[in-house]
Design a protein around this motif. Structure first.
Motif, short mmCIF file in Angstrom:
data_model
loop_
_atom_site.label_atom_id
_atom_site.label_comp_id
_atom_site.label_asym_id
_atom_site.label_seq_id
_atom_site.Cartn_x
_atom_site.Cartn_y
_atom_site.Cartn_z
N ALA B 135 9.43 -24.68 51.70
CA ALA B 135 8.68 -23.55 52.23
C ALA B 135 8.63 -22.39 51.24
CB ALA B 135 9.28 -23.09 53.55
N GLY B 136 9.27 -22.56 50.12
CA GLY B 136 9.16 -21.56 49.06
C GLY B 136 10.28 -20.54 49.03
N ALA B 137 11.29 -20.76 49.82
CA ALA B 137 12.37 -19.77 49.83
C ALA B 137 13.43 -20.12 48.79
CB ALA B 137 13.00 -19.73 51.22
N LEU B 138 14.15 -19.10 48.44
CA LEU B 138 15.33 -19.32 47.60
C LEU B 138 16.45 -19.70 48.57
CD1 LEU B 138 16.45 -18.83 44.62
CD2 LEU B 138 17.36 -16.74 45.57
N VAL B 139 17.13 -20.80 48.27
CA VAL B 139 18.11 -21.30 49.23
C VAL B 139 19.52 -21.22 48.66
CG1 VAL B 139 18.72 -23.20 50.74
CG2 VAL B 139 16.36 -22.93 50.00
N ILE B 140 20.34 -20.50 49.38
CA ILE B 140 21.75 -20.42 48.99
C ILE B 140 22.58 -20.98 50.15
CG2 ILE B 140 23.65 -18.89 48.37
CD1 ILE B 140 21.58 -16.95 47.25
N ALA B 141 23.42 -21.93 49.86
CA ALA B 141 24.22 -22.53 50.92
C ALA B 141 25.69 -22.17 50.75
CB ALA B 141 24.06 -24.04 50.90
N PHE B 142 26.28 -21.73 51.84
CA PHE B 142 27.73 -21.54 51.88
C PHE B 142 28.27 -22.66 52.77
CE2 PHE B 142 26.59 -17.32 50.57
CZ PHE B 142 27.67 -16.88 49.82
N VAL B 143 29.04 -23.53 52.22
CA VAL B 143 29.52 -24.64 53.04
C VAL B 143 31.03 -24.76 52.94
CG1 VAL B 143 27.39 -25.95 52.93
CG2 VAL B 143 29.10 -26.26 51.15
N THR B 144 31.64 -25.01 54.07
CA THR B 144 33.08 -25.23 54.04
C THR B 144 33.34 -26.72 53.87
OG1 THR B 144 33.18 -25.46 56.43
CG2 THR B 144 33.54 -23.28 55.55
N LEU B 145 34.40 -27.01 53.15
CA LEU B 145 34.81 -28.40 52.99
C LEU B 145 36.03 -28.62 53.87
CD1 LEU B 145 34.43 -28.81 49.13
CD2 LEU B 145 32.77 -29.24 50.91
N PRO B 146 36.13 -29.78 54.50
CA PRO B 146 37.20 -29.97 55.49
C PRO B 146 38.59 -29.98 54.85
CG PRO B 146 36.06 -32.04 55.06
CD PRO B 146 35.29 -30.97 54.35
N PHE B 147 39.56 -29.69 55.68
CA PHE B 147 40.94 -29.86 55.25
C PHE B 147 41.17 -31.33 54.92
CE2 PHE B 147 41.55 -26.08 58.00
CZ PHE B 147 42.22 -25.28 57.09
N THR B 148 42.01 -31.57 53.96
CA THR B 148 42.29 -32.95 53.60
C THR B 148 42.83 -33.74 54.79
OG1 THR B 148 42.88 -32.17 51.42
CG2 THR B 148 43.50 -34.42 51.96
N ILE B 149 43.60 -33.04 55.61
CA ILE B 149 44.21 -33.76 56.71
C ILE B 149 43.22 -34.18 57.78
CG2 ILE B 149 46.54 -32.79 56.54
CD1 ILE B 149 45.20 -31.07 59.05
N GLU B 150 42.00 -33.68 57.68
CA GLU B 150 41.02 -34.10 58.67
C GLU B 150 40.59 -35.55 58.44
OE1 GLU B 150 37.90 -31.20 59.76
OE2 GLU B 150 39.07 -29.76 58.63
N GLY B 151 41.05 -36.12 57.36
CA GLY B 151 40.81 -37.55 57.18
C GLY B 151 39.85 -37.86 56.06
N ALA B 152 39.97 -39.09 55.59
CA ALA B 152 39.21 -39.51 54.42
C ALA B 152 37.72 -39.60 54.72
CB ALA B 152 39.73 -40.84 53.92
N GLN B 153 37.40 -39.99 55.95
CA GLN B 153 35.99 -40.20 56.26
C GLN B 153 35.23 -38.88 56.22
OE1 GLN B 153 34.66 -40.89 60.13
NE2 GLN B 153 32.64 -41.41 59.35
N ARG B 154 35.79 -37.89 56.87
CA ARG B 154 35.15 -36.57 56.86
C ARG B 154 35.06 -36.04 55.44
NH1 ARG B 154 34.81 -34.00 61.91
NH2 ARG B 154 34.90 -31.88 61.11
N HIS B 155 36.10 -36.30 54.71
CA HIS B 155 36.14 -35.83 53.33
C HIS B 155 34.99 -36.45 52.54
CE1 HIS B 155 38.07 -34.21 49.82
NE2 HIS B 155 37.96 -35.36 49.22
N GLN B 156 34.83 -37.75 52.71
CA GLN B 156 33.78 -38.46 51.98
C GLN B 156 32.41 -37.95 52.41
OE1 GLN B 156 34.52 -40.29 49.43
NE2 GLN B 156 32.32 -40.21 49.07
N GLN B 157 32.25 -37.77 53.73
CA GLN B 157 30.99 -37.27 54.26
C GLN B 157 30.67 -35.92 53.65
OE1 GLN B 157 30.41 -39.19 58.53
NE2 GLN B 157 30.55 -36.99 58.64
N ALA B 158 31.70 -35.08 53.55
CA ALA B 158 31.51 -33.74 53.01
C ALA B 158 31.12 -33.82 51.54
CB ALA B 158 32.80 -32.93 53.17
N GLN B 159 31.77 -34.68 50.80
CA GLN B 159 31.47 -34.78 49.37
C GLN B 159 30.04 -35.27 49.16
OE1 GLN B 159 33.18 -33.60 46.93
NE2 GLN B 159 34.91 -33.03 48.21
#
Lengths: 403, 436
Positions: B135-159
């Protein structure tokens, strides 16, 4: 008549203070009768940065040792380390005075004071003069008194340090109401415990890898011919890990001990380790490869610095006895192999001799035990020492501070 | 979509009515964590900013006080959440892409806030970002990455999601919960731990908004910002420092240096383009600005690639905020993707200030803001700038001033051996990159 003297050996280290109490009976035998250790504070890289904290820790250790022994210390032998210590070799020579060319006590006195008399800059004081050997007309001689010869030479390895740093150490002991009998370089104290007589004679390097500093001493012909301090130790490994892995110091130290190694191995690549280990919020994986990599870089550099500092002391020809490692950091897996690779010499881990009580056998007590050993041999020397105005070797320093 | 298209579009819009119109900013929370972060933001209203929330979970969306709410994936999840499946999240977003695109009509700058690792956040955020970008906007994303203890799957999804976002956003600022945790003391609660990320997002978004909305002594406007992010796909360096009271400049610099976002090991610490915004009270002197600039540029980039902004806010006497925003053209080895389409003429914008192609390429920009940008070129420093932009994988240049990197040994005497300070970690001195 049985004469006994209660002496204390105190090492104010970077991670802990060790105090041993020994009883010297008749100046010949030594009984260890008390010991205490206390975690150190206010000491970084072997030097006191917070006098109050260091003093409290040392006093706690001395008090503990006195309690466990049930006696009061009469005099303290104190270990010294830190980057401010430096050493040099200096030779003195005199022509024998007597007409029959027989060496007299006066000749010996003249030559020793000549060799030790090199002046230091105003803020430096001597800690040690370690006699290498006497030479009579160029030939090595054990005891020159009464020997025939024209020229008498003697060379010393002299160690000197920064006056204010040394004064801090002495003040801590004085603050407990004790006097410092003598100061001994940590590396020398350690070296005399972990090295075998054979190694001392053939020539060997002792590396005491402590928390704050790595101290070295080189033996040749049974005596110490060189010493030095590299102000890099186990604390640097911890600090590197803390900065490199972005963990706090407490965890860095734990990780170092639990997962640390001296060099990276193949299967470290994929290995992950938990930072805290309790798998709670905030815990996370760290790559073991990164962890070991940080350490390996530091250690490789440490050995390179050592190699530079050792200079001609560090060549394979000078050290047929190889290298003996001691101190906390030497306990890292793979340290011997790395040291051997970097310095090109055979390396073994040092251990205290068999006669040492089991609970003091760990290498961390080598320095304090060495101080004791030194205290005992110091007593010996007095008995057969030549008539010299100064009694022990190191009275100078003690006098300087009018103890 | 090409970057320049994106760029010129927003530019034309901007240049149309430069005087009266302020930059239209929209902050969009994607998924549960993202919506929560937006909720928190709403507490302090920043003028000219609109808020929106996108979620698959009808219940969560209903309870949110945000006005503009978009429910996606009704057909797929029936108003329930994506249940941690990023595939579901993605499908939901793809199904409702038109509605999402509608959110970004006429918006100049979009902030996407999301918690990666979950279903909607990980799956939908990259799609939302693409829509906004299209749509022509400048996009800046602030994203949190999960704690390691939340598990490998979430971690992989986040990466994976992070990798996707990097491809579609102009800037992605990841906030690993693990690292933010380090800032807390031992008795912090679980709530504190999760709230920490929101606090950082809030600080980040607000500092960029302030930069744009308040007219500064040395103004940083939207065009400048767009220009800094002209190259998609690179990594973003983002750091904040704040201090007040006596010696605030020094303290703020300290604070900036200890900012956990700047210490992610995967980042190069030297940015190719650097934007520094300083907000201070009327007592902020030019000497102080200079002090900040020298310290910041020394650490993160070279001066000739740095754009400085300074805003005076009368309510902020005796305090200063520093916001550092940098981009690199590096393709991190950890996210080895297809080589990005690089535009050589955009690679070296600051140095090419007088060059002809700049005039040809971005005429509007020049009139809009060139005279307001401060770009000091010190010839003497030019040689320091390594020619590493030519290489695909830039070697990590850890430009450390020794002072800062002694850690535990900070207060002790220097440990100099052959000209180097042995207290500084060996890996830093040798510039060896340590992956965490």
């Amino acid at each position: 008549m049985s004469q006994s003297k209660i002496i204390g050996a105190v090492e104010i280290g970077t991670t802990k203070v060790v105090a041993l109490i020994g009883e010297i009976v008749n100046g010949r035998s030594l009984n260890l009768i008390g010991m205490a250790e206390c975690s150190s504070a206010g000491v970084k890289k072997g030097q006191i940065v917070d006098f109050r904290a260091a003093s409290n820790a040392a006093h706690a250790a001395i008090l503990g040792a006195e309690k466990s022994a049930g006696v009061q210390i009469e005099a303290v032998y104190l270990a010294q380390t830190g980057s401010h210590l430096e050493g040099f070799s200096h030779t003195g020579a005199v022509n024998v005075a007597a007409s029959d060319n027989s060496i007299s006590a006066a000749d010996i006195h003249r030559v020793t004071s000549d060799a030790k008399g090199k002046e230091l800059p105003p803020d430096r004081v001597y800690i040690h003069h370690i006699k290498h050997r006497f030479l009579v007309d160029g030939k090595p001689v054990e005891k020159p008194l009464g020997q025939q010869g024209k020229k008498l030479e003697v060379s010393y390895w002299s160690v000197h340090g920064d006056e204010s740093n040394i004064r801090d150490h002495i003040h801590i002991i004085n603050g407990f109401g004790l006097s410092v009998e003598d100061m001994i370089l940590s590396s020398i104290a350690t070296a005399c415990m972990v090295t075998s007589e054979d190694e001392k004679r053939r020539g060997a390097l002792v590396l005491d890898m402590g928390a704050g500093t790595t101290d070295w001493a080189v033996y040749r012909d049974g005596v110490i011919v060189g010493t030095g301090v590299v102000p890099v130790g186990g604390d640097h490994l911890t600090n590197d890990l803390a900065l490199g892995l972005r963990v706090n110091r407490k965890y860095a130290e734990k990780l170092k001990i639990q997962f640390g190694k001296a060099s990276v191995e193949k299967d470290d690549k994929g290995e992950k380790v938990w930072m805290v280990g309790d798998q709670m919020i905030g815990d996370r994986y760290l790559s073991r490869h990164s962890l070991v990599h940080v350490m390996q870089l530091r250690l490789e550099e440490l050995f390179q610095v050592l190699k530079t500092q050792l200079g001609e002391f560090g060549t394979a020809e000078a050290l047929p006895g190889g290298i003996i490692l001691s101190g906390g950091a030497s306990q890292l897996p793979g340290m011997c192999e790395l040291a051997s690779k970097e310095l090109g010499l055979p390396v073994r881990l040092g251990a205290n001799p068999q006669w040492v009580r089991d609970d003091l056998r760990a290498v961390e007590y080598s320095t304090a035990l060495g101080l004791m050993h030194y205290a005992l041999t110091g007593q010996h020397q007095e008995e057969f020492s030549l008539p010299r105005p100064e009694k022990g070797l190191m009275r100078k320093v003690s006098k300087l501070f009018s103890l | 979509m090409s970057d320049s298209e994106n760029f010129s579009k927003s530019d034309t819009m901007f240049s149309g009515d430069l005087e009266g119109e302020s930059t239209r900013i929209k902050i969009v929370g994607v998924g549960g964590a993202g919506t929560n972060a937006v909720d928190r933001l709403q507490l302090d209203s920043t003028a000219g900013v609109r808020l929106a929330a996108i979620n698959t979970d009808a219940q969560a969306l209903n309870s949110s006080p945000i006005q503009e709410k978009l429910m996606i994936g009704r057909a797929i999840t029936r108003g329930l959440s994506a249940g941690g499946e990023s595939d579901l999240g993605r499908k939901a977003a793809e199904g409702d892409s038109d509605a999402i695109a509608g959110l970004f009509q006429g918006v100049d700058l979009v902030f996407i806030l999301a918690g990666l690792g979950g279903g909607t956040g990980s799956g939908a955020a990259p799609i939302v970002a693409r829509q906004a970008s299209d749509a022509g906007a400048l996009v800046i994303a602030f994203v949190t990455l999960p704690f390691t203890i939340e598990g490998a799957q979430r971690h992989q999804q986040a990466q994976d999601a992070l990798g996707d976002l990097r491809k579609t956003c102009d800037a992605v600022i990841p906030l690993p919960n693990d690292l933010l945790m380090e800032m807390l003391n031992d008795d912090a609660t679980v709530l504190d731990a999760f709230a920490q990320a929101d606090i950082w997002i809030d600080r980040g978004v607000r500092s960029i908004c302030t930069m744009l909305s308040q007219t500064g002594l040395i103004n940083l406007d939207f065009a400048t910002l767009s220009k800094a992010f002209c190259n998609q796909g690179g990594k973003t360096l983002f750091g904040l420092g704040h201090a007040e009271g006596e010696g605030y400049v020094k303290k703020a610099l300290e604070d900036l240096k200890s900012c956990p976002l700047l210490n992610l090991p995967e980042y190069t610490r030297k940015a190719d383009r650097l934007l520094v915004n300083i907000v201070g009270g009327t007592d902020l002197s030019i000497r102080q600005v200079n002090e900040i600039m020298s310290a910041v540029t020394e650490q993160f980039g070279s001066r000739e690639n740095t754009i400085l902004g300074a805003v005076i806010d009368e309510s902020r006497q005796n305090s200063v905020d520093i916001c550092v925003l940098g981009t690199t053209d590096v393709n991190g080895a950890r996210y080895a993707r297809k080589p990005l389409r690089k535009k050589p003429e955009h690679e070296l914008p600051p140095l090419a200030l007088e060059s002809a192609d700049e005039d040809a390429d971005e005429p509007v920009l020049k009139t809009a803001s060139a005279n307001q940008m401060v770009r000091t070129v010190h010839r003497s420093k030019l040689k320091k700038q390594k020619d590493d932009r030519d290489t695909d994988f830039q070697e990590e240049f850890l430009f450390v001033s020794d002072e800062e990197q002694r850690g535990y040994f900070e207060k002790t005497e220097r440990n100099v051996f052959e000209g180097v300070d042995l207290d500084v970690p060996t890996f830093l001195r040798r510039g060896v990159r340590i992956a965490v």
